[in-house]
Scaffold this active site. Structure first.
Site, PDB file in Angstrom:
ATOM      1  N   CYS A   1      64.502 147.597  75.939  1.00 19.96           N
ATOM      2  CA  CYS A   1      64.734 147.236  77.352  1.00 19.96           C
ATOM      3  C   CYS A   1      63.514 147.576  78.199  1.00 19.96           C
ATOM      4  O   CYS A   1      63.648 148.034  79.348  1.00 19.96           O
ATOM      5  CB  CYS A   1      65.987 147.927  77.898  1.00 19.96           C
ATOM      6  SG  CYS A   1      67.485 147.465  77.029  1.00 19.96           S
ATOM      7  N   ALA A   2      62.337 147.385  77.616  1.00 18.46           N
ATOM      8  CA  ALA A   2      61.087 147.631  78.352  1.00 18.46           C
ATOM      9  C   ALA A   2      60.099 146.532  77.970  1.00 18.46           C
ATOM     10  O   ALA A   2      58.981 146.794  77.531  1.00 18.46           O
ATOM     11  CB  ALA A   2      60.543 149.016  78.009  1.00 18.46           C
TER      12      ALA A   2
END
Ligand code: PLP
Length: 497
Positions: free
Chosen positions: A406-407
């Site tokens: 999630c980056a």
């Protein structure tokens, strides 16, 4: 015709070089020794859970995915067990147990706030998790007083999506690309804050991670706060990876808000928190519309509460809040040096042990970061990260995370668009588990996987996975659809990971 020429100026005589003291030769950092003997700092529930391997053996699960969700501390589970018989509605009942539950909830709120050094006037709002907390705050960033446009928020590209998307959706967000070093990144931030002031469009808020969920690295909080406050901006720290790992204080650092998650703080019972300055929160858009958040409702007009209640509509999660407070009590009672040294020893061993293997690359954001938390991300060239993670689980009983964590912006900038593998440790991690990971990756590099793997619906799975669902746990019925791996019960939007 005479051409005038100018005589060349005499070459400047170089001043004699000062006799420099011999530059100190930096001693190479010692390579971390194996950590077989390092014991967990605190007992966690499930530390001795056995999991099946593809070869039919059972081994204790090595949970090296603590950064995603940490197991409950035994003390947290104990407190929950003691509180459950007292459970009743909170803020809504005249019955004795409702009063007790309300008192437990409000006491938990105070404990959670105190744990992160809340100032006297700060609010502690119980949320579901960090994502919830940051979305809540995004709705409270004041609009520009002159133009009425949404307030400006500055974010770095290293952030977890939870600290990126809420600002992009609700506020006027600018994403700054970090530099190759901490110093360069601070300069980028300072430059952007100053540009905002110079343009007459100052930033209201700087939203920054307290520790990267990809590498554990962080910017020095004192410098960030000084830069932001100097430009009239507030600071919110995404404390999801910081608060469980380091002692943090709003009052001591001057940070304005901190958001964190119970399930990463050894209290997986569905609560998180947003703690910080009262003024924005008291007038901001109530996060949820519903019972408990209002003083008076008419069919045409509503008077909203101020304080935490404004943002906590619906029945509060008293068990979650009590569990998070129990974790805060446990962490507060720990000697921070003991916790720090434990995590640091495990982290250094992971970095050095994995980094020494052929074809393994350990991911860093900066060369000069200090005191990273226990998160180590790596790749093994020639192997898809999803395959590495599936192999570690199926052949070694080790749980790690793979993907882009999630980056996406950070992984893309660092050249890891295809993802990577992340190992993370915490207070319940034993050195032996770290050694198992290093040995398992070494064996992958030297010999390759022993089982056959394939991609099904975007996820790496063992072909004809023989591992049974946990037997004898009494949960068989609940696990009926979980033919481990391929089944949709465990399939979770791989593109987004
Ligand atoms: N921020 C960071 C740095 C994280 O690591 C995570 C979760 O991994 C989040 C935010 C989101 O946390 P949650 O899923 O608990 O809302």
């Amino acid at each position: 015709m005479t051409t005038l020429t100018t005589a060349p100026a005499p070459a400047p005589v170089a001043a004699p070089a000062p006799v420099a003291a011999p530059a100190p030769v930096a001693a190479p950092a010692p390579v971390a020794a194996p950590v077989h003997d390092v014991a967990p700092v605190l007992p966690v529930v499930g530390a001795d859970t056995l999991v099946p391997l593809v070869d039919g053996r059972q081994v204790p699960y090595a949970n090296l995915d603590v950064a995603a969700s940490a197991p409950a501390l035994e003390a947290v589970a104990d407190r929950v067990t003691r509180v459950l018989p007292l459970y009743a509605s909170v803020h809504r009942g005249a019955g004795y147990l409702s009063q007790v539950s309300t008192a437990l909830y409000e006491t938990a709120r105070r404990t959670i706030g105190a744990f992160v050094g809340a100032r006297d006037d700060d609010l502690t709002i119980v949320t579901r998790n960090t994502t919830d907390s940051l979305n809540l705050l995004a709705g409270c960033v004041p609009a520009d007083p002159v133009t009425g446009e949404p307030g400006r928020v500055l974010v770095l590209d290293i952030e977890h999506h939870a600290n990126l998307l809420p600002w992009q959706r609700v506020t006027d967000a600018t994403v700054v690309t970090g530099g190759p070093s901490v110093a360069a990144t601070l300069a980028e931030i300072e430059g952007e804050l100053a540009a905002g002031v110079a343009d007459g469009r100052p930033y209201a808020l700087l939203a920054l991670t307290g520790a990267s969920n990809v590498t554990g690295e962080a910017l020095p909080v004192a410098d960030v706060v000084a830069a932001a406050h100097g430009a009239g901006a507030r600071v919110v720290l995404d404390g999801a990876q910081l608060v469980p790992h380091r002692r943090f204080s709003l009052a001591d650092t001057g940070v304005d808000y901190v958001a964190f998650s119970g399930h990463k703080t050894y209290a997986p019972f569905g609560a998180g928190a947003l703690v910080g300055r009262r003024d924005w929160l008291d007038v901001g858009t109530p996060y949820l519309a519903g019972g408990g958040a209002v003083r008076r409702v008419r069919t045409t007009r509503t008077e909203w509460h101020e304080g935490p209640a404004r943002h906590e509509a619906g029945s509060p999660n008293v068990v979650g809040a009590v569990a998070l407070a129990a974790a805060c009590d446990e962490l507060a009672a720990l000697d921070p040096r003991v916790a720090g040294e434990h995590e640091d020893a495990l982290r250094r061993r992971l970095v050095d042990g994995l980094g020494a293997l052929d074809r393994v690359e350990v991911v860093h954001v900066w060369d000069d970061a200090v005191d990273p938390v226990g998160v180590v991300t790596f790749t093994v060239s020639g192997y898809d990260p999803g395959l590495v993670a599936a192999y570690l689980s199926a052949e070694h009983g080790i749980g790690v995370r793979d993907g882009r964590f999630c980056a996406h912006p950070l992984l893309g900038r660092l050249g890891f668009d295809a993802g990577a593998v992340r190992a993370s440790v915490g207070l319940g991690t034993a050195g032996e588990e770290v050694e198992r990971l290093v040995a398992a990756v070494r064996s992958l590099v030297d010999e390759g996987p022993q089982a056959r793997y394939d991609v099904v619906d975007g996820l790496w799975v063992v072909v004809d996975d023989p591992r049974p669902v946990p037997a004898g746990s009494g949960l068989e019925g609940l696990l009926a659809t979980a033919a481990l791996g391929a089944d949709e019960a465990f399939g979770c939007l791989p593109d987004d990971l």
